[in-house]
Structures are given as structure tokens and as C-alpha cells.
Design an enzyme around this catalytic site. Structure first.
Site, short mmCIF file in Angstrom:
data_model
loop_
_atom_site.label_atom_id
_atom_site.label_comp_id
_atom_site.label_asym_id
_atom_site.label_seq_id
_atom_site.Cartn_x
_atom_site.Cartn_y
_atom_site.Cartn_z
N LYS A 123 1.52 9.01 -7.99
CA LYS A 123 1.58 10.34 -8.61
C LYS A 123 2.74 10.45 -9.59
O LYS A 123 2.64 11.16 -10.59
CB LYS A 123 1.66 11.45 -7.55
CG LYS A 123 0.33 11.64 -6.84
CD LYS A 123 0.00 13.09 -6.52
CE LYS A 123 -1.46 13.18 -6.10
NZ LYS A 123 -1.86 14.44 -5.55
N LYS A 205 -9.71 6.06 -7.48
CA LYS A 205 -10.52 7.03 -6.75
C LYS A 205 -10.85 8.25 -7.61
O LYS A 205 -10.11 8.59 -8.54
CB LYS A 205 -9.84 7.44 -5.45
CG LYS A 205 -8.69 8.39 -5.60
CD LYS A 205 -8.34 8.99 -4.23
CE LYS A 205 -7.32 10.09 -4.41
NZ LYS A 205 -7.34 11.08 -3.39
N LYS A 208 -9.93 15.33 -8.26
CA LYS A 208 -10.28 16.62 -8.90
C LYS A 208 -9.36 16.99 -10.05
O LYS A 208 -9.71 17.84 -10.86
CB LYS A 208 -10.34 17.73 -7.86
CG LYS A 208 -9.06 17.97 -7.09
CD LYS A 208 -9.22 19.13 -6.14
CE LYS A 208 -9.00 18.79 -4.69
NZ LYS A 208 -7.71 18.14 -4.35
N1 AQP Z 1 -12.40 9.96 -4.06
C1 AQP Z 1 -12.35 10.25 -2.78
N2 AQP Z 1 -13.19 9.64 -1.91
C2 AQP Z 1 -13.14 9.96 -0.59
N3 AQP Z 1 -12.32 10.89 -0.06
C3 AQP Z 1 -11.47 11.54 -0.90
N4 AQP Z 1 -10.55 12.49 -0.71
C4 AQP Z 1 -9.98 12.81 -1.90
N5 AQP Z 1 -10.52 12.07 -2.87
C5 AQP Z 1 -11.45 11.26 -2.29
C6 AQP Z 1 -10.22 13.12 0.58
O1 AQP Z 1 -10.28 14.53 0.41
C7 AQP Z 1 -9.32 15.14 1.28
C8 AQP Z 1 -8.57 16.22 0.57
O2 AQP Z 1 -7.80 15.67 -0.46
P1 AQP Z 1 -6.67 16.49 -1.17
O3 AQP Z 1 -7.25 17.50 -2.06
O4 AQP Z 1 -5.73 17.06 -0.16
O5 AQP Z 1 -5.82 15.46 -1.95
P2 AQP Z 1 -6.19 14.18 -2.70
O6 AQP Z 1 -6.56 13.09 -1.75
O7 AQP Z 1 -5.04 13.88 -3.63
O8 AQP Z 1 -7.50 14.60 -3.52
P3 AQP Z 1 -7.70 14.58 -5.06
O9 AQP Z 1 -9.08 15.11 -5.32
O10 AQP Z 1 -7.39 13.22 -5.61
O11 AQP Z 1 -6.66 15.67 -5.54
P4 AQP Z 1 -5.59 15.59 -6.71
O12 AQP Z 1 -6.35 15.25 -7.95
O13 AQP Z 1 -4.97 16.95 -6.75
O14 AQP Z 1 -4.59 14.53 -6.33
C9 AQP Z 1 -8.45 14.02 1.83
O15 AQP Z 1 -8.83 13.79 3.20
C10 AQP Z 1 -8.77 12.83 0.99
O16 AQP Z 1 -8.69 11.61 1.73
#
Ligand code: AQP
Length: 340
Positions: A123, A205, A208
Site C-alpha cells: 500500500k 488481486k 475496489k
Molecule cells: N480480489 C480478492 N479476491 C478474494 N478476496 C478478496 N478480498 C478482497 N479482495 C479480494 C477479501 O475481501 C475482504 C474485505 O476486504 P477489505 O475491503 O477489508 O480490504 P482489501 O482486502 O484491501 O480489499 P480491496 O477490495 O483490495 O480494498 P482496497 O482497494 O481498499 O484495498 C477481505 O476478507 C479480503 O480478503
């Protein structure tokens, strides 16, 4: 006759805590990797599902958008079928104990431990203009999230195992000094787990907060889903095979398809063998659209019902705070603070 005052209290079911950041609209990755399991888990466990708004500000958020995304996320949790009576659904910022316990735990966590966190490295590379202290210490906030509720189990994807480990280390350290304050949580690895990758960069991965064409959002209209999947990166050999290393784009599309339809990977590959990527993409589109359509319909209904949404988050905060306060005051007393 049994004296009700001496009868053993009924054992509580194992408790689960999980969360999602309102840092955008959840993607198909969030849905497949986390959210769709939450409803299944609520049949067997006492579940708390948190909208992790405190976590989301480690990356700069626009206030109006953050409010909108937070409400949308609550409506989406309801739309995927989470019952707010059965589960505790809440905004993290409504339960002040999260920020307080995070401070306490910061003082029992070492700089070296935090610098080893791969998500911090990722990040801070992505947001080089805003490498703030929150980004560095957010695994401590996450540890506090879990420990406040004495959660026994935490559903973890592959990207989260390091955070669970640090939470366990902090809890064990604190318990070692002060006695049994925190339940040391175990990881729970859901049967229906899959890591979904970016449509444009399938070695990373799906997130969002990435560019719009990298992900399918849970609120994308069918046309947007079709367009994004049509443009998804594949490769030039034209053969439908599953091999995430040599064919990451095609393998990602196959993973999405199988995750959504429940078809076994080898069956899907055998069925699609000899066909073109266009057909694979059409099937993925159909699976995504038909999964999302009923969720989107319910989402609109819940979002329009402001009174119900407000009542849900108010009750969620009350129920979560009651549990959180018990743990926080116990930890504070053990440290040596004078009870108010
Ligand atoms: N690509 C993915 N495939 C499978 N699982 C995923 N998760 C996130 N992306 C994937 C799972 O979603 C849960 C919530 O995630 P989060 O919003 O708390 O944070 P994150 O993992 O950082 O998700 P993002 O979408 O990538 O958010 P941003 O862009 O803000 O960093 C978790 O259980 C995660 O494993």
C-alpha cells in the site's frame, strides 16, 4: 429441582468477526473471497460483521463519497442476506472502543513487527504520496477489532494470514503479562475461498480502489459487466486451460466462472476445451450478471428504506459496544488505569 442461579450458563457458540472497508464499492473479489461466505457462517457461529471505516482512512477518502459508500455497503450486506437480528452489523467508527484498544495495543507491538507486513509495503508503494502512520499500524487496529469481541475465529483469505498472526502474537504477549484477557483467535479457512485477480493486471488481486476497468463491482449494470469482461486481459495462445502462472488472465476468468456457478474446474475446462475466449467471456458475463441481479434489486430496496438502515446501524453499534466495553475495561484495569 435445579436452582436457576447455580445452573451452568449455556455455552456460547464460537464467535466470528470479519470486516470490509468502505473504500469503494465491493468487487466480485470481495464477494467471492469474503462476503458470500458470511451468510453461510451465520448459520453456525455468532457473527459480527463490521464496516471498517476507520481502516479506510489510511488512504485519503472524499467525505461525501465515504458516507455514500458506507451506507451502500450496509445495504449490500443486507442484500446478500445477512439478517441484522441474527448477526451484529455495525460501523467500526460507531464503537469508540476500537480506537482506544488500538492505542493500548500499539504500546505492546514492536516497530520491527509492523515493518515486516507485506500489505504495508504494497500500500505504501501504491500511495507513495501518503505513507501515514495509520497505514503502518493498521494491523494493530485490526488486532484490536478481533480481540475486543473475544472472537474465536477469523475468516482469512491468503492475503490476510500475516495480520492474523500478528494479532495472535499481540494477544499472547498481552496475556503473558497480565493473565487471560484476550481470546487468541484461530484462522477460519472457508470452503468456498478463491483469490480473484484484476481483469487488467491478473498478477495482482482485484481491488475496489483500483481503476474501474480492473474490477467488476457488485453494483455494476449488465452492460458494464459485459464491457469489462470483454476487455479483460487474456493471452495470445487461444487455448482454454487453467494455469495461473502461464495463463493468469484466462485462469482468473475460469476461477470467477467456477466460483459463481459451482462447477468443478476440470469439468469447466473440459467443457470449454476447443472453444474461443469469446465463449469463455460470455459465460463469465452471464454468471456474474445473474449472480448480481437479485442482490442489486434487494440493495435498491434496502437503500431506499432509510429508517430501517439507521435502526440497523444503531442497534448494531449498541450490541457491539456492550461486548467491546467489557473487554476494553478489563484490559485497562489490568494495565493499571484507575477505573472511572
Ligand atoms: N480480489 C480478492 N479476491 C478474494 N478476496 C478478496 N478480498 C478482497 N479482495 C479480494 C477479501 O475481501 C475482504 C474485505 O476486504 P477489505 O475491503 O477489508 O480490504 P482489501 O482486502 O484491501 O480489499 P480491496 O477490495 O483490495 O480494498 P482496497 O482497494 O481498499 O484495498 C477481505 O476478507 C479480503 O480478503
Amino acid at each position: 429441582m435445579d436452582n436457576p442461579n447455580t445452573a451452568a450458563a449455556p455455552e456460547r457458540r464460537a464467535r466470528i468477526l470479519s470486516g470490509i472497508q468502505p473504500s469503494g464499492t465491493p468487487t466480485l473479489g470481495n464477494y467471492i473471497g469474503a462476503m458470500r461466505n458470511w451468510k453461510l457462517l451465520s448459520d453456525d457461529f455468532d457473527c459480527l460483521y463490521m464496516i471498517a471505516d476507520l481502516h479506510s482512512i489510511t488512504v485519503r477518502q472524499e467525505p461525501a463519497k465515504l458516507r455514500e459508500q458506507s451506507k451502500n455497503l450496509l445495504a449490500l450486506l443486507l442484500a446478500i442476506g445477512l439478517d441484522p437480528q441474527k448477526n451484529i452489523l455495525f460501523f467500526q467508527s460507531h464503537v469508540h472502543q476500537h480506537a482506544e484498544l488500538a492505542w493500548l495495543l500499539n504500546c505492546y507491538t514492536y516497530m520491527g513487527e509492523m515493518s515486516r507486513m507485506t500489505q504495508f509495503k504494497d500500500k505504501s508503494a501504491k500511495h507513495a504520496d501518503n505513507i501515514n502512520c495509520g497505514l503502518f499500524t493498521y494491523p494493530v487496529l485490526m488486532a484490536g477489532d478481533i480481540l475486543l469481541y473475544q472472537a474465536n475465529l477469523v475468516p482469512v483469505g491468503k492475503d490476510q494470514t500475516q495480520h492474523l498472526e500478528i494479532c495472535r502474537d499481540i494477544a499472547t504477549r498481552f496475556n503473558g503479562i497480565y493473565g487471560n484477557v484476550f481470546t487468541v483467535p484461530e484462522g477460519y479457512y472457508p470452503k468456498l475461498g478463491a483469490n480473484i485477480m484484476s481483469l487488467q493486471d491478473p498478477l495482482h488481486k482485484m481491488s475496489k480502489s483500483d481503476a474501474d476497468d480492473c474490477f467488476i463491482s457488485m453494483l455494476d449494470e449488465p452492460d458494464a459487466v459485459r464491457r469489462k469482461i470483454r476487455r479483460a486481459v487474456t493471452d495470445s495462445d487461444g487455448e482454454i486451460r487453467y494455469n495461473p502462472e502461464t495463463k493468469p488472465g484466462v485462469s482468473n476468468l475460469l476461477t470467477i466462472l467456477c466460483a459463481l456457478t459451482g462447477e468443478a474446474m476440470e469439468d469447466a475446462v473440459a467443457r470449454l476445451s476447443g472453444k474461443g475466449y469469446g465463449e469463455l467471456k460470455a459465460e463469465v458475463t452471464e454468471a456474474a450478471v445473474s449472480t448480481l441481479a437479485p442482490i442489486q434489486q434487494d440493495f435498491k430496496r434496502y437503500l431506499a428504506d432509510k429508517a430501517f438502515l439507521e435502526e440497523t446501524w444503531r442497534q448494531g453499534a449498541e450490541r457491539a459496544s456492550r461486548i467491546a466495553e467489557r473487554t476494553l475495561s478489563k484490559a485497562m484495569k489490568k494495565i493499571g488505569f484507575i477505573p472511572r
